[in-house]
Design a protein around this motif. Structure first.
Motif, PDB file in Angstrom:
ATOM      1  N   PHE A   1       0.830  -1.197   0.000  1.00  0.00           N
ATOM      2  CA  PHE A   1       0.000   0.000   0.000  1.00  0.00           C
ATOM      3  C   PHE A   1       0.869   1.253   0.000  1.00  0.00           C
ATOM      4  N   LEU A   2       0.376   2.313  -0.666  1.00  0.00           N
ATOM      5  CA  LEU A   2       1.186   3.508  -0.917  1.00  0.00           C
ATOM      6  C   LEU A   2       0.853   4.713  -0.029  1.00  0.00           C
ATOM      7  N   ASP A   3      -0.229   4.684   0.716  1.00  0.00           N
ATOM      8  CA  ASP A   3      -0.674   5.869   1.453  1.00  0.00           C
ATOM      9  C   ASP A   3       0.280   6.329   2.551  1.00  0.00           C
ATOM     10  N   VAL A   4       0.957   5.411   3.212  1.00  0.00           N
ATOM     11  CA  VAL A   4       1.854   5.779   4.315  1.00  0.00           C
ATOM     12  C   VAL A   4       3.004   6.651   3.804  1.00  0.00           C
ATOM     13  N   PHE A   5       3.418   6.420   2.561  1.00  0.00           N
ATOM     14  CA  PHE A   5       4.502   7.216   1.989  1.00  0.00           C
ATOM     15  C   PHE A   5       4.167   8.704   1.995  1.00  0.00           C
ATOM     16  N   TRP A   6       2.950   9.055   1.598  1.00  0.00           N
ATOM     17  CA  TRP A   6       2.581  10.464   1.486  1.00  0.00           C
ATOM     18  C   TRP A   6       2.490  11.133   2.849  1.00  0.00           C
ATOM     19  N   THR A   7       1.985  10.443   3.867  1.00  0.00           N
ATOM     20  CA  THR A   7       1.939  11.039   5.210  1.00  0.00           C
ATOM     21  C   THR A   7       3.345  11.184   5.778  1.00  0.00           C
ATOM     22  N   HIS A   8       4.213  10.199   5.514  1.00  0.00           N
ATOM     23  CA  HIS A   8       5.600  10.278   5.974  1.00  0.00           C
ATOM     24  C   HIS A   8       6.344  11.413   5.265  1.00  0.00           C
ATOM     25  N   LEU A   9       6.062  11.584   3.974  1.00  0.00           N
ATOM     26  CA  LEU A   9       6.736  12.620   3.187  1.00  0.00           C
ATOM     27  C   LEU A   9       6.375  14.022   3.672  1.00  0.00           C
ATOM     28  N   MET A  10       5.134  14.227   4.065  1.00  0.00           N
ATOM     29  CA  MET A  10       4.696  15.556   4.499  1.00  0.00           C
ATOM     30  C   MET A  10       5.307  15.986   5.832  1.00  0.00           C
ATOM     31  N   GLN A  11       5.955  15.071   6.533  1.00  0.00           N
ATOM     32  CA  GLN A  11       6.648  15.419   7.774  1.00  0.00           C
ATOM     33  C   GLN A  11       8.045  15.991   7.504  1.00  0.00           C
ATOM     34  N   LYS A  12       8.497  15.914   6.265  1.00  0.00           N
ATOM     35  CA  LYS A  12       9.841  16.367   5.902  1.00  0.00           C
ATOM     36  C   LYS A  12       9.831  17.817   5.436  1.00  0.00           C
ATOM     37  N   HIS A  13      11.026  18.409   5.409  1.00  0.00           N
ATOM     38  CA  HIS A  13      11.232  19.759   4.904  1.00  0.00           C
ATOM     39  C   HIS A  13      11.010  19.745   3.386  1.00  0.00           C
TER      40      HIS A  13
END
Length: 183
Positions: free
Chosen positions: A96-108
Motif C-alpha cells: 500500500f502507498l498511502d503511508v509514503f505520502w503522510t511520511h513525506l509531508m513530515q519532511k522539509h
C-alpha cells in the motif's frame, strides 16, 4: 526441480526445494544479531535493481510533486479503495502507498523534492524487483519488519526503498524512498 516435494531416486528419497525457499535459508544463515542496537541486521552482498526510469525532472518542489502525483494517480485509478502495487518479491502481494505520502509531508520541502524525484523508479522497483532486501526487525515491537530494497535509476543515481511489514496482519506499506548507495 520440484517445489518442496519428495522424489524417489532409485531406493532413496531425495528432498528437493525451489529457489524461493533456498533464498529464505540464505537469509536465515546471513542474519546476525547485533548487541549494540538489539535488532537483526542482514549481512551480505546487496543486489541492486536497475530501473528503466530516470529520476523525475523538475527544479522546484511543485514541479516534481506534480509529476509524482500524476504517477500516483495512475496507480490509484487501478484500485477501488486504497492504492497499492503488487510486488514480485512478496509473491504478488499488495504493498500500500498511502503511508509514503503522510511520511513525506513530515519532511522539509527541500527533502521532499529530493525524495519525490525517485518516486517513479521506486514504484517500478516495488513491482518488478526480485532482489533480496536488507531486513531489520524493530527492537521495540518484534511484529514490525523493515525491508530496504536498493536500486539505481536509469541515469545512474542509487536509491533505497523502505517497506514496513506488520507480521500480525501481513500488511505491507511503502514507507520511504531516498538517495543511498548499498553498503
Amino acid at each position: 526441480m520440484t517445489s518442496g516435494r519428495l522424489r524417489r531416486s532409485g531406493h532413496r528419497k531425495i528432498r528437493t526445494h525451489n529457489h524461493r525457499s533456498c533464498l529464505l535459508w540464505k537469509m536465515v544463515l546471513l542474519a546476525a544479531f547485533s548487541s549494540a542496537c538489539n535488532h537483526c541486521i542482514l549481512i551480505g552482498v546487496m543486489q541492486v535493481y536497475t530501473s528503466k526510469y530516470p529520476r523525475l525532472s523538475g527544479s522546484s518542489y511543485d514541479e516534481v510533486l506534480k509529476r509524482a502525483r500524476a504517477e500516483y494517480h495512475v496507480v490509484a485509478q487501478s484500485s477501488k479503495r486504497q492504492p497499492y502495487v503488487r510486488s514480485k518479491y512478496f509473491n504478488s502481494s499488495k504493498i500500500f502507498l498511502d503511508v509514503f505520502w503522510t511520511h513525506l509531508m513530515q519532511k522539509h520541502p527541500k527533502e521532499r523534492r529530493k525524495r519525490l524525484r525517485f518516486y517513479k523508479a521506486a514504484i517500478e522497483l516495488l513491482r518488478s524487483s526480485r532482489e533480496v532486501p536488507e531486513v531489520s526487525f524493530s527492537a521495540d515491537d518484534r511484529t514490525i519488519v523493515l525491508y530496504r530494497f536498493y536500486g539505481m535509476t536509469k541515469d545512474g543515481e542509487h536509491f533505497c526503498v523502505q517497506v514496513k511489514e506488520d507480521k500480525r496482519s501481513s500488511r505491507r506499506d511503502f514507507m520511504s524512498v531516498f538517495a543511498r548507495k548499498p553498503q
